[in-house]
Enzyme design. Structure first.
Site: not given
Ligand code: GUN
Length: 291
Positions: A52, A96, A119
Site C-alpha cells: 500500500k 492494518q 478502508d
Molecule cells: N486486514 C485485512 N484486510 C484489510 C484491509 O482491507 N484493511 C485493513 N486495515 N486491514 C486489513
C-alpha cells in the site's frame, strides 16, 4: 472464458491517479497523503502494508508508515489515531488489521475520522454505503465493482451468490450487488458457515463471489456453465519451490471452475491488485468528503 485482469486494470487506475496528482502538484494544490498504522510484525500484514505504501509513493501520494510494537497499549494507539485525525496533511488513515488481542479493534477503527477512513470500516461509512450516499466504500468490494464495470459484466436481474459474511468483504459485497445501480441490481443470496445446500445455491448462481478464506473451496461441480466467478481468497499455503516459502491460493479451484465460466478472476492478479487501486481511489477522493 475471459480472465478479469485485476493487475492490468489496477495499473491503469494507478497511471490515471498519477496524472491527477501531478496536475494537483502543478496547481500547488494539496496532495493526497495516506497514513498506515502497522502494529507488531505479522508477515502477511507487513506485506500488505508495504504494498500500500509503495503504491502511494509510485503515484506521487504522500505516505507515512507508523509502526508500533505488539506491546503498544490501547491508549497509545488511540493517541496515534487522534493525532492523525487532526493532522491536516494526512488525508487518509488505515490501521492494518488484525490488531493484537489486548487492543479493542473496534474502538481503534471507529476512532478514525469517517472522512479519512479510507478502508470504509467506520459505521458512518457503512451506513452511508447502505443508504447509497457518497462515502468510502471498503476497498475489496469497491475494487470488484470497478473490475465488473471495466469488463462490462452484466449484473441486472442476475442471481449473485456471495459466500462469506465478513464486515470487510462478504457483507458489503452483498449490499452493493443488490443496490439499484450498475454494477448491482442483482438478486443476492448471502451464504455462510451455517448455510445448507450451498452446492445447490451455487449451481443456481449467475455470479459467485467467493470470500470465505478456504483455499479451493469452490469446485467445478458447484458452478453452472456461463457463470461469473470472483475469487477473493488469498490464503498462503506452504510451497518449498517458492523463494518466499509459500504461494497464494484462492477460494476457487481454478482448473475445474474456469472452463465453465464466462468471466473469472485469477489468483494472484485478480481481486488483490484491485483492492490496492480502490484504496488509492478512496485516498484520492478523501478530501472531497466532509462529514
Ligand atoms: N486486514 C485485512 N484486510 C484489510 C484491509 O482491507 N484493511 C485493513 N486495515 N486491514 C486489513
Amino acid at each position: 472464458m475471459v480472465l478479469l485482469d485485476g493487475k492490468k486494470l489496477s495499473e491503469e487506475i494507478q497511471a490515471e491517479l498519477a496524472q491527477k496528482v501531478s496536475h494537483l502538484k502543478s496547481e500547488g494544490k494539496k496532495i493526497p497523503h495516506l497514513a498506515a498504522v502497522l502494529v507488531g510484525n505479522d508477515g502477511a500484514s507487513e506485506t500488505y502494508v508495504a504494498s500500500k505504501v509503495k503504491a502511494c509513493e509510485r503515484i506521487g501520494f504522500g505516505s507515512t508508515l507508523i509502526r508500533k510494537e505488539s506491546s503498544v497499549t490501547h491508549a497509545e494507539l488511540m493517541t496515534v489515531v487522534q493525532q492523525l485525525n487532526s493532522d491536516e496533511n494526512i488525508t487518509g488513515i488505515l490501521v492494518q488489521l488484525p490488531l493484537p488481542k489486548h487492543i479493542d479493534e473496534e474502538k481503534v477503527t471507529y476512532a478514525i475520522s469517517p472522512s479519512k477512513d479510507v478502508d470504509g470500516f467506520h459505521p458512518v461509512n457503512v451506513g452511508r454505503m447502505v443508504k447509497g450516499l457518497p462515502c468510502h466504500l471498503p476497498a475489496t468490494p469497491y475494487g470488484i465493482l470497478m473490475l465488473l464495470e471495466k469488463y462490462q459484466v452484466q449484473t441486472e436481474g442476475k442471481h449473485c451468490v456471495v459466500i462469506g459474511r465478513s464486515d470487510i468483504v462478504g457483507k458489503p459485497m452483498s449490499i452493493l450487488m443488490s443496490r439499484n445501480a450498475y454494477p448491482g441490481n442483482c438478486t443476492v443470496t448471502t451464504c455462510h458457515s451455517k448455510t445448507k445446500n450451498l452446492k445447490e445455491i451455487c449451481l443456481s448462481a449467475d455470479i459467485i463471489v467467493a470470500a470465505l478464506g478456504r483455499p479451493e473451496f469452490v469446485t467445478g461441480d458447484m458452478v453452472k456453465e456461463g457463470s461469473v466467478v470472483i475469487d477473493v481468497g488469498i490464503t498462503r499455503v506452504p510451497d518449498a519451490t517458492k523463494k518466499s516459502g509459500f504461494k497464494l491460493k484462492g477460494d476457487v479451484h481454478f482448473e475445474s471452475v474456469a472452463p465453465k465460466c464466462s468471466f473469472i478472476t485469477p489468483v494472484p492478479g485478480g481481486v488483490g491488485p484491485m483492492t490496492i487501486a480502490a484504496l488509492l481511489m478512496n485516498t484520492m477522493n478523501a478530501s472531497a468528503l466532509d462529514y
